[in-house]
Design a protein around this motif. Structure first.
Motif, PDB file in Angstrom:
ATOM      1  N   TRP A 168      -2.764  -0.051   3.710  1.00 38.91           N
ATOM      2  CA  TRP A 168      -1.913   1.448   2.729  1.00 38.91           C
ATOM      3  C   TRP A 168      -1.449   0.860   1.794  1.00 38.91           C
ATOM      4  O   TRP A 168      -1.478   1.539   0.572  1.00 38.91           O
ATOM      5  CB  TRP A 168      -1.020   2.197   3.910  1.00 38.91           C
ATOM      6  N   THR A 169      -0.848  -0.195   1.640  1.00 38.94           N
ATOM      7  CA  THR A 169      -0.383  -0.818   0.493  1.00 38.94           C
ATOM      8  C   THR A 169      -1.093  -1.213  -0.545  1.00 38.94           C
ATOM      9  O   THR A 169      -1.032  -0.639  -1.883  1.00 38.94           O
ATOM     10  CB  THR A 169       0.679  -2.037   0.575  1.00 38.94           C
ATOM     11  N   CYS A 170      -2.278  -1.622  -0.245  1.00 44.25           N
ATOM     12  CA  CYS A 170      -3.394  -1.912  -1.260  1.00 44.25           C
ATOM     13  C   CYS A 170      -4.007  -0.670  -1.746  1.00 44.25           C
ATOM     14  O   CYS A 170      -4.068  -0.655  -3.112  1.00 44.25           O
ATOM     15  CB  CYS A 170      -4.764  -2.833  -0.369  1.00 44.25           C
ATOM     16  N   VAL A 171      -4.221   0.348  -1.119  1.00 45.29           N
ATOM     17  CA  VAL A 171      -4.640   1.592  -1.749  1.00 45.29           C
ATOM     18  C   VAL A 171      -3.499   2.124  -2.375  1.00 45.29           C
ATOM     19  O   VAL A 171      -4.117   2.624  -3.681  1.00 45.29           O
ATOM     20  CB  VAL A 171      -5.193   2.440  -0.536  1.00 45.29           C
ATOM     21  N   MET A 173      -3.459   0.561  -5.864  1.00 42.72           N
ATOM     22  CA  MET A 173      -4.570   0.766  -6.652  1.00 42.72           C
ATOM     23  C   MET A 173      -4.702   1.972  -6.990  1.00 42.72           C
ATOM     24  O   MET A 173      -5.269   2.314  -8.171  1.00 42.72           O
ATOM     25  CB  MET A 173      -5.802   0.473  -5.703  1.00 42.72           C
ATOM     26  N   LEU A 174      -4.282   2.972  -6.486  1.00 43.30           N
ATOM     27  CA  LEU A 174      -4.106   4.482  -6.767  1.00 43.30           C
ATOM     28  C   LEU A 174      -3.321   4.580  -8.034  1.00 43.30           C
ATOM     29  O   LEU A 174      -3.447   5.390  -8.880  1.00 43.30           O
ATOM     30  CB  LEU A 174      -3.694   5.298  -5.926  1.00 43.30           C
ATOM     31  N   VAL A 175      -2.117   3.944  -8.020  1.00 43.71           N
ATOM     32  CA  VAL A 175      -1.426   3.932  -9.253  1.00 43.71           C
ATOM     33  C   VAL A 175      -1.798   3.254 -10.291  1.00 43.71           C
ATOM     34  O   VAL A 175      -1.801   3.680 -11.338  1.00 43.71           O
ATOM     35  CB  VAL A 175       0.109   3.248  -8.716  1.00 43.71           C
ATOM     36  N   LEU A 197      -4.520   5.773 -11.524  1.00 38.66           N
ATOM     37  CA  LEU A 197      -3.709   6.733 -12.532  1.00 38.66           C
ATOM     38  C   LEU A 197      -3.302   6.198 -13.794  1.00 38.66           C
ATOM     39  O   LEU A 197      -3.404   7.009 -15.087  1.00 38.66           O
ATOM     40  CB  LEU A 197      -2.170   7.257 -11.803  1.00 38.66           C
ATOM     41  N   ILE A 198      -2.572   5.222 -13.839  1.00 42.29           N
ATOM     42  CA  ILE A 198      -2.373   4.678 -15.131  1.00 42.29           C
ATOM     43  C   ILE A 198      -3.490   4.442 -16.219  1.00 42.29           C
ATOM     44  O   ILE A 198      -3.529   4.745 -17.209  1.00 42.29           O
ATOM     45  CB  ILE A 198      -1.578   3.365 -15.057  1.00 42.29           C
ATOM     46  N   SER A 199      -4.629   4.062 -15.666  1.00 42.11           N
ATOM     47  CA  SER A 199      -5.946   3.832 -16.435  1.00 42.11           C
ATOM     48  C   SER A 199      -6.458   5.250 -16.984  1.00 42.11           C
ATOM     49  O   SER A 199      -6.876   5.280 -18.004  1.00 42.11           O
ATOM     50  CB  SER A 199      -6.889   3.065 -15.690  1.00 42.11           C
ATOM     51  N   VAL A 247      -5.068  -4.154 -14.307  1.00 36.06           N
ATOM     52  CA  VAL A 247      -4.590  -4.987 -13.809  1.00 36.06           C
ATOM     53  C   VAL A 247      -3.794  -4.839 -12.785  1.00 36.06           C
ATOM     54  O   VAL A 247      -3.711  -5.331 -11.604  1.00 36.06           O
ATOM     55  CB  VAL A 247      -3.629  -5.770 -14.990  1.00 36.06           C
ATOM     56  N   VAL A 248      -3.093  -3.575 -12.753  1.00 41.86           N
ATOM     57  CA  VAL A 248      -2.354  -3.203 -11.563  1.00 41.86           C
ATOM     58  C   VAL A 248      -3.465  -2.946 -10.246  1.00 41.86           C
ATOM     59  O   VAL A 248      -3.006  -3.299  -9.271  1.00 41.86           O
ATOM     60  CB  VAL A 248      -1.657  -1.658 -11.967  1.00 41.86           C
TER      61      VAL A 248
END
Length: 90
Positions: free
Chosen positions: A31-34, A37-39, A42-44, A61-62
């Motif tokens: 869950w933390t990984c996902v 990666m979703l954040v 979103l940034i990208s 990078v995030v």
């Protein structure tokens, strides 16, 4: 029996059935990984729309950091079947 028949029979015996538990990665590490990666995605995505290459790369990078965090948490025992998630009777 030909090699193809033997290969086909071996493949059938190794195939998963619907009764097998496939473990969907329902763990704090996954869950933390996902989430991280979703954040990053979103940034990208926002950076792509506003045409900002440095922010886009920052989002990538995030996402890589999310993979690393998930891997480290799994090794620390927070993955599926990890030692930190076992019920020890308390």
């Amino acid at each position: 029996m030909s090699k193809t028949t033997v290969s086909a029979n071996q493949a059938e015996s190794k195939m998963a059935s619907h009764a097998d538990a496939i473990g969907h990665g329902n763990s704090p590490a996954a869950w933390t990984c996902v989430l991280v990666m979703l954040v990053g995605a979103l940034i990208s995505s926002i950076a792509f729309v506003i045409a900002s290459t440095p922010i886009f790369v920052g989002g990538l990078v995030v996402m890589v950091i999310g993979l690393i965090v998930g891997f480290v948490m799994r090794k620390a025992g927070y993955g599926v079947g990890g030692s930190k998630l076992q019920n020890n009777g308390h």
